[in-house]
Design a protein around this motif. Structure first.
Motif, short mmCIF file in Angstrom:
data_model
loop_
_atom_site.label_atom_id
_atom_site.label_comp_id
_atom_site.label_asym_id
_atom_site.label_seq_id
_atom_site.Cartn_x
_atom_site.Cartn_y
_atom_site.Cartn_z
N ILE A 29 0.90 -1.01 0.01
CA ILE A 29 0.05 0.01 -0.04
C ILE A 29 0.74 1.15 -0.03
CG2 ILE A 29 -1.85 -1.05 1.08
CD1 ILE A 29 -1.09 0.27 3.76
N LEU A 30 2.11 1.20 0.22
CA LEU A 30 3.10 2.44 0.44
C LEU A 30 3.89 2.60 -0.84
CD1 LEU A 30 4.44 2.21 3.98
CD2 LEU A 30 3.09 4.10 3.12
N SER A 31 4.34 1.43 -1.39
CA SER A 31 5.30 1.67 -2.65
C SER A 31 4.47 1.55 -3.89
CB SER A 31 6.52 0.56 -2.63
OG SER A 31 5.99 -0.73 -2.58
N GLY A 32 3.35 0.75 -3.79
CA GLY A 32 2.39 0.30 -4.80
C GLY A 32 3.05 -1.00 -5.82
N GLU A 33 4.09 -1.28 -5.08
CA GLU A 33 4.92 -2.56 -6.12
C GLU A 33 4.28 -3.78 -5.55
OE1 GLU A 33 9.06 -2.37 -5.35
OE2 GLU A 33 9.23 -0.30 -6.44
N VAL A 41 4.11 -8.06 4.71
CA VAL A 41 3.57 -8.30 6.00
C VAL A 41 2.00 -7.72 6.15
CG1 VAL A 41 3.68 -7.57 8.48
CG2 VAL A 41 5.74 -7.69 6.92
N ARG A 42 1.13 -8.40 6.67
CA ARG A 42 -0.26 -8.18 6.58
C ARG A 42 -0.51 -7.07 7.83
NH1 ARG A 42 -5.52 -10.48 7.85
NH2 ARG A 42 -7.14 -10.06 6.33
N LEU A 43 -1.24 -6.15 7.64
CA LEU A 43 -1.58 -5.40 8.73
C LEU A 43 -3.52 -5.40 8.76
CD1 LEU A 43 0.26 -2.11 8.50
CD2 LEU A 43 0.78 -4.20 9.89
N VAL A 44 -3.79 -5.41 9.96
CA VAL A 44 -5.33 -5.46 10.07
C VAL A 44 -5.81 -4.43 11.25
CG1 VAL A 44 -5.50 -8.03 9.47
CG2 VAL A 44 -5.21 -7.34 12.05
N VAL A 51 -4.71 -0.39 14.33
CA VAL A 51 -3.93 -0.97 13.46
C VAL A 51 -2.88 -1.80 13.88
CG1 VAL A 51 -2.50 -1.00 11.29
CG2 VAL A 51 -4.36 0.54 11.51
N LEU A 52 -2.72 -3.32 13.65
CA LEU A 52 -1.83 -4.22 14.27
C LEU A 52 -1.29 -4.89 13.36
CD1 LEU A 52 -4.20 -5.29 17.27
CD2 LEU A 52 -2.08 -3.79 17.35
N PRO A 53 -0.12 -5.64 13.40
CA PRO A 53 0.56 -6.72 12.58
C PRO A 53 -0.40 -7.93 12.39
CG PRO A 53 1.80 -6.35 14.29
CD PRO A 53 0.79 -5.39 14.57
N ASP A 54 -0.63 -8.69 11.41
CA ASP A 54 -1.07 -10.02 11.45
C ASP A 54 0.16 -11.01 10.91
OD1 ASP A 54 -2.63 -12.04 11.42
OD2 ASP A 54 -3.68 -11.71 9.54
N ALA A 55 1.07 -11.37 11.60
CA ALA A 55 2.05 -11.89 11.27
C ALA A 55 1.80 -13.36 10.60
CB ALA A 55 3.30 -11.94 12.14
N ALA A 85 -2.18 5.62 3.48
CA ALA A 85 -2.56 4.58 2.65
C ALA A 85 -3.55 3.71 3.40
CB ALA A 85 -1.16 4.08 2.35
N LEU A 86 -3.30 3.49 4.73
CA LEU A 86 -4.16 2.43 5.45
C LEU A 86 -5.56 3.11 5.47
CD1 LEU A 86 -1.79 2.00 8.52
CD2 LEU A 86 -2.55 0.09 6.95
N SER A 87 -6.02 4.08 5.34
CA SER A 87 -7.20 4.82 5.34
C SER A 87 -7.77 4.53 3.78
CB SER A 87 -7.23 6.31 5.55
OG SER A 87 -6.66 6.74 6.71
N ARG A 88 -7.11 4.54 2.89
CA ARG A 88 -7.59 4.24 1.60
C ARG A 88 -7.87 2.57 1.64
NH1 ARG A 88 -3.75 8.19 0.34
NH2 ARG A 88 -2.21 6.68 0.02
N ALA A 89 -6.84 1.88 2.39
CA ALA A 89 -6.94 0.53 2.02
C ALA A 89 -7.97 -0.01 3.01
CB ALA A 89 -5.61 -0.14 2.68
N PHE A 90 -8.26 0.29 4.01
CA PHE A 90 -9.44 0.07 5.02
C PHE A 90 -10.69 0.91 4.70
CE2 PHE A 90 -5.70 -1.31 7.63
CZ PHE A 90 -5.82 -2.75 7.67
N LYS A 91 -10.65 1.75 4.02
CA LYS A 91 -11.85 2.65 3.79
C LYS A 91 -12.35 3.45 4.84
CE LYS A 91 -12.84 -0.32 -0.30
NZ LYS A 91 -12.12 0.43 -1.27
N THR A 92 -11.50 3.81 5.54
CA THR A 92 -11.92 4.46 6.89
C THR A 92 -10.91 5.42 7.33
OG1 THR A 92 -12.86 4.46 9.00
CG2 THR A 92 -11.52 2.69 8.45
#
Length: 241
Positions: A29-33, A41-44, A51-55, A85-92
């Motif tokens: 979500i940051l680099s777009g790559e 790494v997945r964040l939830v 926001v927390l890591p979901d390793a 970037a997280l706001s766009r990904a989680f739509k909030t």
């Protein structure tokens, strides 16, 4: 006598190499790559927006993936780009980011690696002890050789040489991998005294460890050697089955 065409075709199919499975990819979500999921790494976000890591990649709901290094993540968080970037990904926009989020991610990835090593030890896949590792390596039965971050250069060189002998790759310069963990962390996690070197003989077990190690190493900004041949294609397939 000539082999009938249908028998030749059957033989060709039987001898054809097993096709490799397509490795899942995700977009950072940051680099777009886009890159292999195993390096991201997945964040939830919790119901409260934390926001927390979901390793372990097991948390339900929408996830956001990051493929940048720890330093890059910290910079993006300081400049506000991460939250955007997280706001766009989680739509909030109702999200809360802990100031030590980069640390939380590193700790979570480290725990996954240590837990994996512990599981492999409990099922008998992990080889400990310098002498035992050296003997197994010379016999060509070590699929993956690992060294603690603070292992002595001399001790690493001796085991690396034994490993190359067993793999019939003398002169290649091939070496075991240095873990981003010191002997104290390994000893505590595995419940043994002075764990400095580790090895795995089983290729599927080695692939499982490599998956956790590669993700942590990538996040720390030190990717594993691209030419690493420790884990075979078959073991990689077994890991994805």
């Amino acid at each position: 006598m000539r082999t009938p065409p249908n028998e030749r075709l059957t033989s060709d199919i039987a001898e054809a190499p097993r096709p490799r499975k397509t490795e899942p990819e995700r977009r950072c979500i940051l680099s777009g790559e886009t890159a292999a999921r195993d390096t991201l790494v997945r964040l939830v976000a919790s119901p409260a927006g934390l926001v927390l890591p979901d390793a372990q990649e097991k948390a339900p709901g929408r996830g956001a993936w990051i493929g940048v290094s720890r330093d890059e993540l910290a910079e993006a968080q300081a400049k506000g780009r991460l939250k955007g970037a997280l706001s766009r990904a989680f739509k909030t926009s109702d999200l809360e980011l802990a100031e030590n989020l980069p640390d939380l991610i590193e700790n979570a990835l480290t725990r996954v690696l240590l837990d994996r090593l512990g599981l492999e030890m409990r099922v008998g896949s992990l080889i400990l002890g310098t002498q035992r590792i050296a003997e197994t390596a010379r016999g060509g039965a070590v699929a993956l050789l690992l060294h603690a971050r603070d292992a002595s250069e001399d001790g690493c060189k001796k085991l690396d040489q034994a490993w190359r002998v067993g793999r019939q790759s003398e002169g290649s310069g091939e070496r075991g991998l240095e873990l981003p963990l010191d002997r104290d962390a390994l000893s505590v996690a595995l419940g043994r005294d002075n764990v400095v070197h580790l090895a795995l003989a089983d290729e599927a077990a080695a692939a499982r460890v490599m998956k956790a190690l590669a993700r942590l190493t990538h996040y720390l900004g030190h990717d594993l050697p691209a030419a690493d041949g420790r884990v075979s294609a078959r073991a990689d397939d077994e890991l994805n089955d």
